[in-house]
Design an enzyme around this catalytic site. Structure first.
Site, PDB file in Angstrom:
ATOM      1  N   TYR A   1      11.436  -7.633  25.127  1.00 31.29           N
ATOM      2  CA  TYR A   1      10.306  -8.395  25.705  1.00 31.29           C
ATOM      3  C   TYR A   1       9.288  -8.884  24.679  1.00 31.29           C
ATOM      4  O   TYR A   1       9.355  -8.518  23.524  1.00 31.29           O
ATOM      5  CB  TYR A   1       9.681  -7.687  26.890  1.00 31.29           C
ATOM      6  CG  TYR A   1       9.071  -6.316  26.778  1.00 31.29           C
ATOM      7  CD1 TYR A   1       8.734  -5.721  25.579  1.00 31.29           C
ATOM      8  CD2 TYR A   1       8.808  -5.600  27.952  1.00 31.29           C
ATOM      9  CE1 TYR A   1       8.145  -4.467  25.550  1.00 31.29           C
ATOM     10  CE2 TYR A   1       8.229  -4.339  27.924  1.00 31.29           C
ATOM     11  CZ  TYR A   1       7.898  -3.779  26.715  1.00 31.29           C
ATOM     12  OH  TYR A   1       7.320  -2.549  26.692  1.00 31.29           O
ATOM     13  N   GLU A   2       8.433  -9.765  25.116  1.00 32.79           N
ATOM     14  CA  GLU A   2       7.484 -10.474  24.233  1.00 32.79           C
ATOM     15  C   GLU A   2       8.203 -11.227  23.116  1.00 32.79           C
ATOM     16  O   GLU A   2       7.728 -11.293  21.989  1.00 32.79           O
ATOM     17  CB  GLU A   2       6.447  -9.508  23.625  1.00 32.79           C
ATOM     18  CG  GLU A   2       5.724  -8.605  24.590  1.00 32.79           C
ATOM     19  CD  GLU A   2       5.093  -9.304  25.775  1.00 32.79           C
ATOM     20  OE1 GLU A   2       4.988 -10.537  25.767  1.00 32.79           O
ATOM     21  OE2 GLU A   2       4.722  -8.618  26.746  1.00 32.79           O
TER      22      GLU A   2
END
Lengths: 600, 600
Positions: free
Chosen positions: A440-441
């Site tokens: 994620y990110e």
């Protein structure tokens, strides 16, 4: 059940002794961050993380979150109370702006506390985890009215913040966003669309949730140049700050995931929800990137944190579990077997974990200091240099830090043998929780491309040249001390490989950008090795000086010198191999058509 | 839901074209294994695995096993029927001895089918998974009576076999075993003790379960020299082969695990259960090692299998999911985004997976052939050479094969981005299932020590010298073909690193065995790289010859040449880095006392 103890001494060593933040005492916020205050904050935050948050980690994983038929979501038992205690103690406000009720302390200190909280309970830490990024985005791009309305309660932690980018058809490629924002008579927008993978999108920990949402206005260009940012509160906020009506945003479902079961990962449905534009129309991506960059550093810290808690439990098992005999003869002849700790392959894994965890902690805290210096340093030149290094290191701490954090968690699980595979022992949770941080990110491949495609060439390579100069200078300074010379020499060699790889990209990436793309991930890893090597050289130098000065705690400093040596011997050699892989280029990587990948 | 297609063409390429098993047609079993039969078996077994077993993999993970209050255990829905079909089709009997009802075909063919079944459904494959090892142990060490009583139904699959070694206090170190075997008047033994982590210890798939159990007789030495092996049927077998009374062995509980949820991992309680000694008293470990070596090869195959099914689903997602644009300009300008397949970092991961999976498959099948040749080859010299290589390569395929299999599964999950973290998509299951293979049947650190501490020095290094000679000869033979020369050169270089590391152990391991222990894991990985490199050189050579001969399927052979090049460019460089790590020695690894690992 696994245990956790916050590495407060180690964080203090980095902040007070290695980074010596006292030298910045004339900068705002740093004036208050005296060595004593740093020590107190680290000790108390560490106790809180270990005593209040850590015991909820394994039960939270087992219980998970519950979505009720009305769309409300309950976090695991105990999370609400533990979050409340966190708000009351003010642990979330350390680095927050004083004008909105924060403590205004340096980020470098806040980063250390963030690591403790993530290590104690990553799922719980993720509820407030995106709030500080949301605060940064509103501080930079929000109107004065928006700031006054939302920031005080977000800073205090009474409200949490989220980041809404992803949609079913759109992850990395934000140009594909379909969520629409239609202007209303009153200046607000009606937001309609579905966002997925929204961490802490709905929960019972805070009285309100402030969503920052990317959406497209009706006539926006059909690309990343047509994205605007909106603030969409779960409960509308009246001009006087009191809570108003429920907004038309709801949680449609929560995901069944590999890990971070204690955090509610939500599908968020916006059905004409009322939103307010943040910053300029079609400039939403830049605003979101303020938040994203903060989040990426936070995710890098998660990598360190999961590695550290796994490491601590690897150590305790290696000390307690008896199996086999030392290769050099029984270490404890009175017992039926020696502890695992005597076995060199176990020790290799523990040293590898120690070298990574302590090195990456130093890198994360240095990044925290760079965040501060990029805003506060006295001269434009210093601010620029700090910002350049921070931009360069953000994908490294995120990408390398989480790749390697996962490897370390896996290795610590390995020390437990079959018992590491059993849920109740908690080691496998660390692996499952660490896994998400690579994704994620911005998945780690995206980090690698950010590093190679964006950060390297920016300003004619100014940032990487600054980095090379820092490494060269510190290696050169260390050469005269025989306790440091070998570490410096091996770091210099690794830095040479990094320079050669950089040169290779310059010479071959123009002709065919796939040459850069095919080596980007390897490059990120060389950069990780050199960055951690630089941290180890710094820590070794500090330790050597402390030993020279006859400081107490000699064993602590001696261990730093030994671990620096281990790092140089066991991490640095990979830099050369990675460089050679890069120099293989894109040809064999890209040669085969899709059909050649079909199973036959 | 993920999909699976058995790589029947690829297995056929290895068996018929690379290993050319036709050349052994004068050996027993090989006479029947004509190219046509090989093709038919692979195609049909592949269809069975893909159509009958694979669809149960994800549901089986989600449902798990159920232990009932009476101690009986039910496997996930559909497993019993799918196992029944497997028994009826005879897929488990391929390599089983003809005298007890098996098909007596070469193991090399059985190994290929085993891979398909493990890839389709590892949890299900583990129910019969240890039966063949148990059969081998009984064949070698069991009495004629025991063989007649148990083998026919174990060979047919009507009964399954298990392996009972581990106890709560005793994993790797079998000298710590506490389970007791007390001789009875009738020549049997009363077995009492608790065994843990018993895969398929109790279930509803077969009418009986034949446990092979390590235990100690009353006056046995208190070490590994005091362990005996017993056969303990779940249901006692009458002399006429019919089932008798229930034996005093029961499943006390089943474990909650990170993965392989569909397989029942049992705590087995032996309460004076009736057992029969297999082979000689106190020589149980040697008997168990017959089973263990077979199991280790099987676990190596699991590593390949999980990597392959993850790879297949990584490929399909990369082909379908659209996100971003090719670095060289839009590949499909008519679409809003290009498929992930255009991105060089995605392609790097796919090529890495392809290079590992196909290379490790070749290695596993070569090991299968070595099993056959070690028993059947015409001369003692050939049998010896095959056995030497097999002993050397067993820890490599197990240790390197599963370490790297897990890495590949993780990378394929990574291609799926956030969707890879979602349970319903199945990618995270591959990672969780692949994880156990690094642990059981001897954790990979134990494999590394087996390789370095036992296999290397045995017979004055005879096995590794044989291996070096094979690699040198094949590199030398390939040098003249410009399609192979670079692959051969890079393999030769990697082999040089392996030789140097071997020499370093010889020079430094005597003085301090920790020098060997601290580098063993790295050594196992160099050996994995060189072994897979040898496979790629062989496959490339075969492919080049096929292209020269104008065989159809040119694209298939061309892909082998490209993948061999990728392997040489992207795997081989690690050999040098690993050698340098080994040469770091044990000093920094072993220097720190336990206190230095305590968090402060």
């Amino acid at each position: 059940m696994p245990t956790y103890k916050a590495p407060a001494r180690d964080a203090r060593f980095i902040i007070n002794e290695v980074l010596r933040i006292e030298q910045y005492a004339d900068l705002p916020g740093f004036d208050a961050a005296t060595p004593d205050l740093v020590e107190t904050v680290l000790d108390e935050a560490g106790k809180f993380a270990a005593e209040v948050w850590a015991p909820l980690n394994l039960p939270g994983d087992q219980e998970g979150c519950t979505r009720h038929p009305d769309g409300s979501v309950t976090a695991p038992t105990g999370f609400k109370d533990a979050y409340q205690q966190y708000v009351e103690a003010g642990w979330g406000t350390l680095g927050m702006p004083a004008e909105f009720g924060g403590q205004g302390l340096p980020h470098v200190l806040g980063f250390a506390v963030e690591e403790f909280l993530c290590a104690a309970n990553q799922s719980l830490a993720m509820y407030p985890g995106l709030t500080s990024g949301a605060v940064s985005a509103l501080l930079t791009k929000g109107s004065a009215e928006q700031q006054a309305l939302y920031l005080p309660k977000m800073v205090s932690g009474e409200w949490t913040g989220t980041m809404n980018l992803t949609e079913p058809q759109c992850g990395t490629d934000l140009g594909l966003i379909r969520t629409r924002a239609v202007p209303q008579m009153d200046g607000s927008y009606a937001i309609t669309g579905t966002k997925i993978f929204i961490s802490a999108g709905e929960h019972d920990l805070s009285e309100n949730i402030i969503h920052l949402v990317l959406a497209k206005t009706p006539d926006a260009p059909d690309s990343t140049k047509g994205i605007s940012l909106f603030v969409v509160p779960k409960i509308l906020v009246n001009p006087d700050g009191s809570l108003g009506a429920r907004n038309a945003v709801s949680c449609g479902s929560i995901e069944h995931k590999m890990g971070i079961h204690g955090n509610a990962t939500c599908v968020m449905n916006y059905d004409g929800a009322t939103g307010y534009m943040v910053g300029e129309e079609n400039k939403g991506l830049a605003a979101m990137f303020i938040m994203m960059n903060a989040a990426r550093l936070g995710v890098g810290i998660q990598g360190v944190a999961q590695a550290d808690v796994a490491y601590q439990n690897g150590v305790s098992y290696a000390a307690e579990r008896r199996q086999g005999r030392a290769l050099t003869g029984p270490a404890e002849p009175g017992e039926k077997a020696d502890p695992l700790f005597v076995h060199p392959d176990v020790r290799r894994m523990l040293m590898d974990a120690k070298a990574f965890t302590e090195g990456a902690r130093a890198l994360a805290l240095w990044c925290g200091l760079l965040v501060d210096l990029s805003h506060l340093a006295a001269t434009e030149e210093e601010r620029q240099a700090a910002d350049d290094l921070l931009g360069l290191l953000t994908p490294v701490i995120k990408g390398y830090g989480t790749d390697k954090g996962y490897d370390v968690a896996t290795a610590m699980q390995q020390i437990w043998g079959g018992h590491g595979y059993i849920a109740e022992n908690g080691m496998e949770q660390f692996v499952r929780d660490a896994r998400i941080a690579m994704i994620y990110e911005g998945a780690n491949g995206v980090q690698a491309m950010d590093l190679v495609g964006r950060k390297l060439p920016a300003h004619m390579g100014r940032a990487i040249q600054t980095f090379f100069a820092v490494v060269d200078r510190e290696c050169s300074d260390a050469r005269g001390d025989n306790r440091l010379a070998d570490v410096a020499a091996k770091l210099e060699k690794a830095n040479g490989e990094l320079k050669a790889a950089t040169m290779w990209f310059m010479q071959n990436g123009m002709a065919n950008p796939n040459n850069a793309g095919a080596g980007a991930h390897h490059y990120m890893h060389i950069m990780g090795i050199v960055s951690l090597g630089l941290m180890w050289l710094r820590m070794a130098r500090t330790a050597a000086a402390a030993l020279d000065a006859g400081s107490g705690d000699a064993a602590y400093y001696q261990a730093k010198l030994t671990t620096a040596r281990f790092f140089a011997e066991r991490y640095a050699p990979d830099a050369g191999a990675l460089r050679r892989k890069i120099e293989g280029g894109a040809e064999a990587v890209m040669a085969l058509p899709l059909e050649a990948f079909a199973t036959a």
